[in-house]
Scaffold this active site. Structure first.
Site, PDB file in Angstrom:
ATOM      1  N   THR A   1      -1.883   0.505 -13.317  1.00 14.83           N
ATOM      2  CA  THR A   1      -0.998   1.024 -12.971  1.00 14.83           C
ATOM      3  C   THR A   1      -0.017   0.169 -13.403  1.00 14.83           C
ATOM      4  OG1 THR A   1       0.639   0.870 -11.283  1.00 14.83           O
ATOM      5  CG2 THR A   1      -1.115  -0.249 -11.006  1.00 14.83           C
ATOM      6  N   ASP A   2       1.633   0.822 -13.523  1.00 15.52           N
ATOM      7  CA  ASP A   2       3.074  -0.395 -13.560  1.00 15.52           C
ATOM      8  C   ASP A   2       3.312  -1.100 -13.062  1.00 15.52           C
ATOM      9  OD1 ASP A   2       3.754   1.238 -12.083  1.00 15.52           O
ATOM     10  OD2 ASP A   2       5.209   1.994 -13.010  1.00 15.52           O
ATOM     11  N   GLU A   3       3.047  -1.488 -11.890  1.00 16.32           N
ATOM     12  CA  GLU A   3       3.334  -2.252 -10.916  1.00 16.32           C
ATOM     13  C   GLU A   3       3.022  -3.721 -11.253  1.00 16.32           C
ATOM     14  OE1 GLU A   3       2.596  -1.831  -7.053  1.00 16.32           O
ATOM     15  OE2 GLU A   3       3.385   0.627  -6.935  1.00 16.32           O
TER      16      GLU A   3
ATOM     17  N   TYR B   1      -2.011  -5.645  -3.380  1.00 16.31           N
ATOM     18  CA  TYR B   1      -2.045  -3.673  -4.774  1.00 16.31           C
ATOM     19  C   TYR B   1      -1.637  -3.966  -5.537  1.00 16.31           C
ATOM     20  CZ  TYR B   1      -1.735   0.370  -7.019  1.00 16.31           C
ATOM     21  OH  TYR B   1      -2.159   1.450  -7.613  1.00 16.31           O
TER      22      TYR B   1
ATOM     23  N   LYS C   1      -4.706  -4.816  -8.775  1.00 18.69           N
ATOM     24  CA  LYS C   1      -4.588  -3.983 -10.610  1.00 18.69           C
ATOM     25  C   LYS C   1      -5.280  -5.034 -11.046  1.00 18.69           C
ATOM     26  CE  LYS C   1      -5.586   0.012 -10.283  1.00 18.69           C
ATOM     27  NZ  LYS C   1      -5.805   1.324 -11.122  1.00 18.69           N
TER      28      LYS C   1
HETATM   29  P1  NAD Z   1      -6.049   7.830  -4.060  1.00 14.80           P
HETATM   30  O1  NAD Z   1      -5.861   7.014  -2.867  1.00 14.80           O
HETATM   31  O2  NAD Z   1      -5.817   8.926  -3.577  1.00 14.80           O
HETATM   32  O3  NAD Z   1      -7.318   8.123  -4.558  1.00 14.80           O
HETATM   33  C1  NAD Z   1      -8.683   6.873  -4.308  1.00 14.80           C
HETATM   34  C2  NAD Z   1     -10.000   7.701  -4.317  1.00 14.80           C
HETATM   35  O4  NAD Z   1     -10.767   5.876  -4.532  1.00 14.80           O
HETATM   36  C3  NAD Z   1      -9.960   8.261  -2.878  1.00 14.80           C
HETATM   37  O5  NAD Z   1     -11.223   9.456  -3.526  1.00 14.80           O
HETATM   38  C4  NAD Z   1     -11.411   7.344  -2.316  1.00 14.80           C
HETATM   39  O6  NAD Z   1     -12.039   7.752  -1.420  1.00 14.80           O
HETATM   40  C5  NAD Z   1     -11.542   6.500  -4.079  1.00 14.80           C
HETATM   41  N1  NAD Z   1     -12.223   4.924  -3.142  1.00 14.80           N
HETATM   42  C6  NAD Z   1     -11.615   4.244  -2.686  1.00 14.80           C
HETATM   43  N2  NAD Z   1     -11.986   3.083  -2.502  1.00 14.80           N
HETATM   44  C7  NAD Z   1     -13.525   3.434  -3.452  1.00 14.80           C
HETATM   45  C8  NAD Z   1     -14.804   2.837  -3.129  1.00 14.80           C
HETATM   46  N3  NAD Z   1     -15.027   1.725  -2.873  1.00 14.80           N
HETATM   47  N4  NAD Z   1     -16.067   3.567  -4.489  1.00 14.80           N
HETATM   48  C9  NAD Z   1     -15.821   4.838  -4.748  1.00 14.80           C
HETATM   49  N5  NAD Z   1     -14.788   5.493  -4.125  1.00 14.80           N
HETATM   50  C10 NAD Z   1     -13.778   4.873  -3.857  1.00 14.80           C
HETATM   51  O7  NAD Z   1      -5.254   6.744  -5.141  1.00 14.80           O
HETATM   52  P2  NAD Z   1      -4.849   7.494  -6.578  1.00 14.80           P
HETATM   53  O8  NAD Z   1      -3.410   7.334  -6.172  1.00 14.80           O
HETATM   54  O9  NAD Z   1      -5.146   9.217  -7.159  1.00 14.80           O
HETATM   55  O10 NAD Z   1      -4.787   6.823  -7.682  1.00 14.80           O
HETATM   56  C11 NAD Z   1      -5.804   6.603  -8.830  1.00 14.80           C
HETATM   57  C12 NAD Z   1      -6.009   5.226  -9.657  1.00 14.80           C
HETATM   58  O11 NAD Z   1      -4.773   5.564 -10.287  1.00 14.80           O
HETATM   59  C13 NAD Z   1      -5.943   4.399  -9.259  1.00 14.80           C
HETATM   60  O12 NAD Z   1      -6.603   3.380  -9.970  1.00 14.80           O
HETATM   61  C14 NAD Z   1      -3.816   4.142  -8.488  1.00 14.80           C
HETATM   62  O13 NAD Z   1      -4.080   2.175  -8.893  1.00 14.80           O
HETATM   63  C15 NAD Z   1      -4.357   4.477 -10.212  1.00 14.80           C
HETATM   64  N6  NAD Z   1      -2.805   5.008 -10.581  1.00 14.80           N
HETATM   65  C16 NAD Z   1      -1.534   5.370  -9.551  1.00 14.80           C
HETATM   66  C17 NAD Z   1      -0.391   5.467  -9.531  1.00 14.80           C
HETATM   67  C18 NAD Z   1      -0.071   6.802  -8.692  1.00 14.80           C
HETATM   68  O14 NAD Z   1       1.487   7.397  -8.723  1.00 14.80           O
HETATM   69  N7  NAD Z   1      -0.452   6.560  -7.378  1.00 14.80           N
HETATM   70  C19 NAD Z   1      -0.087   5.780 -10.531  1.00 14.80           C
HETATM   71  C20 NAD Z   1       0.065   3.960 -11.862  1.00 14.80           C
HETATM   72  C21 NAD Z   1      -1.520   4.262 -11.232  1.00 14.80           C
HETATM   73  O1  DAU Z   2       4.091   2.782  -9.695  1.00 12.92           O
HETATM   74  C1  DAU Z   2       2.971   3.442  -9.141  1.00 12.92           C
HETATM   75  C2  DAU Z   2       2.457   2.904  -8.287  1.00 12.92           C
HETATM   76  O2  DAU Z   2       2.736   3.953  -7.089  1.00 12.92           O
HETATM   77  C3  DAU Z   2       0.672   3.334  -8.250  1.00 12.92           C
HETATM   78  O3  DAU Z   2       0.534   2.507  -8.570  1.00 12.92           O
HETATM   79  C4  DAU Z   2       0.231   3.099  -6.410  1.00 12.92           C
HETATM   80  O4  DAU Z   2      -1.075   3.503  -5.909  1.00 12.92           O
HETATM   81  C5  DAU Z   2       1.094   4.941  -5.550  1.00 12.92           C
HETATM   82  O5  DAU Z   2       1.393   4.502  -4.501  1.00 12.92           O
HETATM   83  C6  DAU Z   2       2.820   4.101  -5.727  1.00 12.92           C
HETATM   84  O6  DAU Z   2       2.970   3.661  -5.397  1.00 12.92           O
HETATM   85  P1  DAU Z   2       4.705   2.793  -4.532  1.00 12.92           P
HETATM   86  O7  DAU Z   2       4.765   1.856  -3.516  1.00 12.92           O
HETATM   87  O8  DAU Z   2       5.901   2.745  -6.185  1.00 12.92           O
HETATM   88  O9  DAU Z   2       4.932   4.239  -4.125  1.00 12.92           O
HETATM   89  P2  DAU Z   2       5.145   4.883  -2.552  1.00 12.92           P
HETATM   90  O10 DAU Z   2       5.242   6.332  -2.320  1.00 12.92           O
HETATM   91  O11 DAU Z   2       4.451   4.175  -1.529  1.00 12.92           O
HETATM   92  O12 DAU Z   2       6.682   4.789  -2.528  1.00 12.92           O
HETATM   93  C7  DAU Z   2       7.541   5.195  -3.331  1.00 12.92           C
HETATM   94  C8  DAU Z   2       8.919   3.909  -3.096  1.00 12.92           C
HETATM   95  O13 DAU Z   2       9.548   4.399  -1.576  1.00 12.92           O
HETATM   96  C9  DAU Z   2       8.765   3.157  -2.466  1.00 12.92           C
HETATM   97  O14 DAU Z   2       9.917   1.955  -3.000  1.00 12.92           O
HETATM   98  C10 DAU Z   2       8.372   3.035  -1.638  1.00 12.92           C
HETATM   99  C11 DAU Z   2       9.183   3.692  -0.536  1.00 12.92           C
HETATM  100  N1  DAU Z   2       9.402   3.683   0.239  1.00 12.92           N
HETATM  101  C12 DAU Z   2       7.547   4.532   1.093  1.00 12.92           C
HETATM  102  C13 DAU Z   2       7.174   5.688   1.662  1.00 12.92           C
HETATM  103  C14 DAU Z   2       5.947   5.052   2.087  1.00 12.92           C
HETATM  104  C15 DAU Z   2      10.456   4.179   0.653  1.00 12.92           C
HETATM  105  O15 DAU Z   2      11.459   4.189   1.056  1.00 12.92           O
HETATM  106  N2  DAU Z   2       9.725   5.091   2.930  1.00 12.92           N
HETATM  107  C16 DAU Z   2       8.961   5.413   2.688  1.00 12.92           C
HETATM  108  O16 DAU Z   2       7.998   6.354   4.324  1.00 12.92           O
END
Ligand code: NAD
Ligand code: DAU
Length: 367
Positions: A135-137, A161, A165
């Site tokens: 992730t970019d985080e 988190y 990562k």
């Molecule tokens: P998500 O939470 O929707 O899905 C995570 C999946 O992993 C789920 O299906 C869960 O059951 C499975 N899981 C969790 N713990 C496990 C374990 N111990 N063993 C096996 N499976 C397990 O997450 P996502 O949003 O799809 O993110 C996927 C990946 O991409 C993550 O590594 C996250 O850090 C990365 N990522 C997410 C975003 C985003 O915007 N969502 C952006 C950049 C990177």
């Molecule tokens: O940048 C990549 C990341 O993006 C991934 O690595 C994470 O897995 C993914 O969950 C996401 O993280 P964020 O914290 O950016 O996503 P989230 O949707 O939780 O929140 C987006 C922005 O909105 C953040 O600045 C927090 C804000 N927010 C979020 C929620 C849930 C609100 O203001 N209100 C809310 O209820």
């Protein structure tokens, strides 16, 4: 032809990735390993469940023996690691699961891959790849005037988190440097699209509007995220697998920075438009009183800020573009419309994941 192990393939990005991959590479074998936590949903894999080259295994990435068996039995040559605890807010209230899954879980996969691919040479010298989805985080936060994150930006994670990562990224790097495991890492910005769990901002706003519930904006709502349509993330990973250099990190992003409050207002506007146009919608969602009245934005409510809330993320994906030819294909205008429409048409999916009935069903299946 590849034999691919996808961890976390029942989650948001993993499921979209598997669906995308089969459209591009139907001859490949895909084995999904997922623990089906609250965030995993088998229904997200419905479109591929009957594909002849698809297999699902219910299991945990912490189970190193299971991973070794899967790598051997399916002669896996490519491991794409999505599984993680992914929600920042949950990492603030309960960090332990994040350290377990994201750090120890990644290490468990690395150990298994090293043993089977390097020590046992199971593939007889055939190429292998361990791709880690990050992730970019990990790069921390930016001010309004800072340049976007590049692959050379120093890691400075701010939430548990992000720290978990970052640790997993370091372990992946170490297994490449120390043992010669062929690894790549992609660091991506915020994804949006279908099958996104409704605790994250965009699906939360859509589903709350449908229930006429408040739309919580943390702090002043001026935090900035760089939004990418989930299929464009899948395309980026595909390029890294096919053309990326072993041992490298690649940034993937959307050149698409938005303040949270503006995203929420945009989703409100799109929902109002859909309700104004779609004759069936008011009947299908009678609770959505504000959307029916064309005033979803009245649900916006400013609430206490997230602890340690990062102000701005922005990805500079020049390396991925120049080396691999990466460009996002979906415009934000079309991607966000598709996403809103997907949630309007897939109430069964999001209701089941939200109300727990899906969890009950899963426990029945895996008793
Ligand atoms: P998500 O939470 O929707 O899905 C995570 C999946 O992993 C789920 O299906 C869960 O059951 C499975 N899981 C969790 N713990 C496990 C374990 N111990 N063993 C096996 N499976 C397990 O997450 P996502 O949003 O799809 O993110 C996927 C990946 O991409 C993550 O590594 C996250 O850090 C990365 N990522 C997410 C975003 C985003 O915007 N969502 C952006 C950049 C990177
Ligand atoms: O940048 C990549 C990341 O993006 C991934 O690595 C994470 O897995 C993914 O969950 C996401 O993280 P964020 O914290 O950016 O996503 P989230 O949707 O939780 O929140 C987006 C922005 O909105 C953040 O600045 C927090 C804000 N927010 C979020 C929620 C849930 C609100 O203001 N209100 C809310 O209820």
């Amino acid at each position: 032809m590849r034999s691919i192990l996808v961890t976390g393939g029942a989650g948001f990005i993993g499921a979209n990735f598997v669906q995308y991959w089969f459209t591009q590479h139907p001859q490949d074998n895909i084995l999904v390993l997922d623990a089906l936590t609250y965030a995993g949903n088998l229904a997200s894999l419905d479109p591929v469940k009957d594909h002849p080259n698809f297999t699902f295994v219910h299991g945990n990435i912490l189970d190193t023996n299971l991973i070794e068996e899967l790598l051997r039995h399916h002669k896996v040559d490519t491991l794409i690691h999505f599984a993680a605890e992914s929600h920042v807010d949950r990492s603030i209230t309960g960090p332990d699961a994040f350290l377990e899954t994201n750090i120890m879980g990644t290490h468990s996969l690395l150990k298994a891959a090293k043993k089977v691919w390097l020590d046992e040479n199971l593939l007889n010298g055939k190429e292998h790849r361990f791709h880690h989805v990050s992730t970019d985080e990990v790069y921390g936060t930016l001010s309004l005037t800072d340049p976007a994150f590049t692959e050379d930006t120093a890691y400075a994670p701010n939430s548990p988190y992000a720290a978990s990562k970052a640790s997993s990224d370091h372990l992946v790097r170490a297994y490449n440097e120390t043992y010669g495991l062929k690894t790549t890492i992609s660091n991506c910005s915020n994804n949006y699209g279908p099958y996104h769990f409704p605790e994250k901002l965009i699906p939360l706003v859509i589903t709350n509007i449908l229930h006429d519930k408040p739309l919580p904006i943390y702090g002043d709502g001026k935090q900035i995220r760089d939004w990418l349509y989930v299929e464009d993330h899948a395309r980026g990973i595909e390029l890294v697998l096919n053309k990326g250099r072993v041992g490298e990190n690649y940034n993937i992003g959307g050149h698409n920075e938005w303040q949270n409050i503006d995203i929420v207002k945009l989703v409100c506007k799109l929902m109002d438009e859909c309700f104004a146009k779609g004759e069936a919608l008011p009947a299908d969602f009678p609770q959505a009183k504000s959307a029916i009245a064309g005033n979803s934005a009245s649900l916006i409510e400013y609430v206490k800020d997230r602890l340690g809330h990062d102000r701005r993320y922005a990805i500079d994906a020049a390396k991925t573009r120049d080396e691999l030819g990466y460009e996002p294909q979906e415009s934000f205008e079309t991607g966000i419309r598709k996403t809103v429409e997907w949630y309007l048409n897939n109430e069964v999916w999001w209701l089941a994941v939200m109300d727990g009935s899906y969890r009950d069903w899963i426990s029945e299946q895996y008793k």
